[in-house]
Design a protein around this motif. Structure first.
Motif, short mmCIF file in Angstrom:
data_model
loop_
_atom_site.label_atom_id
_atom_site.label_comp_id
_atom_site.label_asym_id
_atom_site.label_seq_id
_atom_site.Cartn_x
_atom_site.Cartn_y
_atom_site.Cartn_z
N ALA A 314 0.50 -0.75 0.67
CA ALA A 314 -0.01 -0.19 0.27
C ALA A 314 0.76 1.32 0.29
O ALA A 314 0.92 2.34 -1.45
CB ALA A 314 -0.62 -0.05 1.43
N GLN A 317 2.22 2.43 -2.91
CA GLN A 317 1.57 3.29 -4.41
C GLN A 317 1.15 4.07 -4.15
O GLN A 317 -0.21 5.05 -4.45
CB GLN A 317 -0.35 2.62 -4.29
CG GLN A 317 -0.42 1.21 -4.51
CD GLN A 317 -1.71 -0.23 -4.94
OE1 GLN A 317 -2.22 0.88 -4.49
NE2 GLN A 317 -0.86 -1.20 -4.71
N THR A 321 -3.05 6.23 -0.64
CA THR A 321 -3.25 4.83 -0.89
C THR A 321 -2.86 4.32 0.65
O THR A 321 -3.73 3.38 1.48
CB THR A 321 -2.89 3.81 -1.67
OG1 THR A 321 -3.19 4.35 -2.90
CG2 THR A 321 -2.79 2.48 -1.71
N PHE A 325 -5.35 3.02 3.50
CA PHE A 325 -5.03 2.08 4.17
C PHE A 325 -5.16 1.39 5.33
O PHE A 325 -5.29 0.92 6.41
CB PHE A 325 -3.95 1.08 3.47
CG PHE A 325 -3.65 -0.54 3.80
CD1 PHE A 325 -4.33 -1.79 2.78
CD2 PHE A 325 -2.84 -0.89 4.75
CE1 PHE A 325 -3.50 -2.83 3.44
CE2 PHE A 325 -2.26 -1.67 4.59
CZ PHE A 325 -2.93 -3.41 4.65
N ASN A 399 -9.72 12.64 -1.07
CA ASN A 399 -9.16 11.34 -2.44
C ASN A 399 -8.89 10.41 -0.83
O ASN A 399 -9.03 8.44 -1.66
CB ASN A 399 -7.57 12.06 -2.75
CG ASN A 399 -7.68 12.09 -4.19
OD1 ASN A 399 -8.68 12.64 -4.62
ND2 ASN A 399 -7.08 13.53 -3.93
N LEU A 403 -10.55 6.25 -1.93
CA LEU A 403 -10.23 4.86 -1.10
C LEU A 403 -10.58 4.18 0.37
O LEU A 403 -11.00 2.81 0.02
CB LEU A 403 -8.49 4.76 -0.86
CG LEU A 403 -8.15 5.49 -2.49
CD1 LEU A 403 -6.31 5.58 -2.06
CD2 LEU A 403 -8.66 4.07 -3.24
N SER A 456 -2.02 -7.20 -5.76
CA SER A 456 -1.69 -5.76 -5.58
C SER A 456 -1.25 -4.96 -7.11
O SER A 456 -1.67 -3.92 -7.25
CB SER A 456 -1.03 -5.78 -4.44
OG SER A 456 -0.17 -5.75 -5.02
N GLY A 460 -4.54 -2.93 -7.65
CA GLY A 460 -4.34 -2.01 -6.79
C GLY A 460 -5.29 -2.22 -5.52
O GLY A 460 -4.69 -3.50 -4.48
N PHE A 461 -5.59 -1.26 -4.51
CA PHE A 461 -5.96 -0.86 -3.42
C PHE A 461 -7.15 -2.09 -2.96
O PHE A 461 -6.93 -2.70 -1.91
CB PHE A 461 -6.91 0.00 -3.03
CG PHE A 461 -7.21 0.69 -2.06
CD1 PHE A 461 -6.07 0.99 -0.82
CD2 PHE A 461 -8.55 0.45 -1.51
CE1 PHE A 461 -6.25 0.97 0.95
CE2 PHE A 461 -9.11 0.95 -0.21
CZ PHE A 461 -8.17 0.99 0.35
N THR A 462 -7.77 -2.36 -3.68
CA THR A 462 -8.85 -3.58 -3.87
C THR A 462 -8.05 -4.76 -3.79
O THR A 462 -8.47 -5.55 -2.76
CB THR A 462 -9.53 -3.80 -5.36
OG1 THR A 462 -10.18 -2.43 -5.13
CG2 THR A 462 -11.24 -4.48 -5.25
#
Length: 501
Positions: A314, A317, A321, A325, A399, A403, A456, A460-462
């Motif tokens: 995380a 990124q 992010t 996280f 932002n 997320l 990842s 990505g984050f998901t």
């Protein structure tokens, strides 16, 4: 009965207010409140720091992830092993005392009912069956439990070693997490981590003492000490961070002071109940704690690597992010750790029952805590589904909030899985099944690490949160497999024919 049926044994009595239910409640509720108090205090820290700025929030998030995961490497093995050994020694002493009382009151042969020698070989030592005589020699009306002194000494040494390790390796650890000297997050992260490291001895010592209290089934004393410490932390946060303008350093200092206060209160209380100065070096139980602790160290290292890797992915990124996280992870950990209350209750009760060879109590206790764990997980999942409405308590950055709205559904949906995973750990620790817990976790970690890298990079984050969900599901499967197959210490399940009430 079939081993797998143990999981639904007495399911109609799950919420019954019987003797077992009250015993679980008396141990789990104070433990849950104590365990929840520290993450809640951390959430308040996060809220205060979040109002300084997203960069500081992300920086502290990385530092907290490092500190917590390094701490778990020492805390979880030490506390878990100490709890089981203290519970076993305390139970064996109770059996010995009961036997001596019956011998005085009756001429009947009670040796068949109280096979103390076999029980000592199972979980205690010769010194644990002679607690009364040792206490008499010392002239003190206190419990004498060898593992208590050993756990505290080992905890003190580990705390100092951890502090030195974190202080001298702060920079390379932050580099590993993706923060380099040119990152805006690096300086506040290094500052916070270095300061926070000075509190490591207090953190580990207090947790070692809590392991002793859990073993003797006194979870109220740790609760009171934790609440006093965390209240101190919350009061000092705004004072040091904003009034004295210390920023993230103020948050670290507030946490250090609170942890030393907790450890002092716990040690003072324990000295009133337990003899902490054995008459000779032979009475220390270093061997058992170190042997079983090493096995759990392997498990915790695997767990730590998975969670730390997710935070590292995380952080790579970017600060937005990582900030999102960090908030989601803090909520995930805070709510999931509530399950540790049930896990501790199951561990203490099951360890005592195994020491007494009371297998009916083992079955009833394991079934009950697992069933209650499922109910707790579903309740937490429902409550957390409303959390997106409160996200602004942690940050005002649009932002980061966007997320967070993506991560919260995963945090909420995985609660039943997380709770059962923690409770399964407590059940197997109660059976002193440390070897299986260690080796099975290695397999889980290998599969989870693969999922983290793959998901990842593509999602990505998901993807990170999907991988963490898979990781917790695999932990449940490992715990379920051991009991369901009736292997290891659970082999006795194959020979029991109990009606499912």
């Amino acid at each position: 009965m079939k081993p797998i049926l143990m999981l639904i044994f007495g399911i109609r009595n799950t919420l019954t207010n019987d003797e077992l239910g009250r015993e679980i409640l008396n141990i789990s509720l104070p433990t849950t409140l104590a365990l929840a108090a520290d993450p809640i205090a951390s959430l308040i820290d996060t809220a205060f720091i979040g109002h300084i700025g997203p960069v500081e929030l992300a920086a502290v998030g990385v530092s907290v992830a490092i500190f917590n995961q390094i701490s778990k490497i020492t805390i979880i093995p030490l506390v878990s092993v100490t709890t089981s050994l203290v519970a076993e020694e305390d139970a064996i002493d109770d059996v010995q005392s009961e036997k001596e009382t019956l011998i005085k009151d009756s001429s009947e042969n009670v040796d068949a009912k109280f096979d103390v020698q076999d029980q000592a070989e199972k979980g205690g030592s010769s010194s644990s069956t002679n607690v009364g005589r040792v206490a008499d020699k010392l002239g003190q009306d206190k419990n004498y439990i060898p593992s208590a002194s050993s756990g505290i000494i080992i905890g003190s040494v580990l705390g100092v070693l951890q502090a030195l390790f974190l202080i001298f390796t702060a920079k390379p650890l932050l580099n590993y997490m993706g923060l380099h000297s040119n990152s805006p997050m690096f300086n506040p992260a290094q500052q916070y981590l270095t300061l926070r490291s000075f509190g490591a001895p207090a953190v580990i010592l207090s947790m070692a003492i809590q392991g002793v209290f859990r073993g003797i089934k006194d979870t109220r004393t740790p609760l009171y000490a934790t609440i006093m410490g965390d209240i101190t932390n919350v009061i000092l946060d705004p004072l040091l961070m904003f009034i004295l303008r210390l920023g993230v350093s103020g948050a670290a200092i507030a946490h250090i002071i609170s942890q030393y206060l907790i450890s002092i209160m716990l040690l003072w209380s324990l000295m009133k109940q337990v003899v902490l100065l054995p008459p000779s070096i032979q009475d220390f139980q270093f061997g058992k704690i170190l042997k079983n602790g090493f096995l759990l160290l392997i498990k915790v290292a695997a767990v730590t690597f998975c969670v730390t890797l997710s935070a590292s992915l995380a952080a790579r990124q970017g600060p937005i992010t990582m900030a999102a996280f960090q908030i989601c992870l803090q909520i995930w950990m805070a709510t999931s750790l509530i399950a540790d209350g049930l896990a501790v209750a199951g561990q203490a009760i099951i360890a005592s029952a195994f020491a007494r060879k009371d297998y009916l109590k083992v079955i009833s206790s394991a079934s009950r805590v697992l069933q209650l764990g499922l109910i707790l997980g579903l309740g937490l999942s429902f409550l957390l589904s409303f959390l997106p409405f409160a996200s602004k308590l942690f940050t005002n950055d649009i932002n980061v909030l966007q997320l967070i709205s993506i991560g919260i559904p995963y945090v909420a949906a995985t609660q039943p899985i997380n709770v059962l995973a923690f409770v399964f750990d407590g059940v197997n620790y109660g059976a002193s099944d440390f070897k299986y817990s260690a080796y099975s976790m290695i397999m889980v970690a290998l599969m989870s690490i693969f999922c983290l890298f793959m998901l990842s990079s593509s999602l990505g984050f998901t993807g990170i949160w999907i991988a963490l969900s898979i990781y917790m599901t695999l932990r449940i499967f490992a715990g379920f497999w051991r009991i369901g197959t009736g292997s290891g210490p659970w082999n006795f399940l194959k020979n029991h024919d109990l009606s499912l009430e």
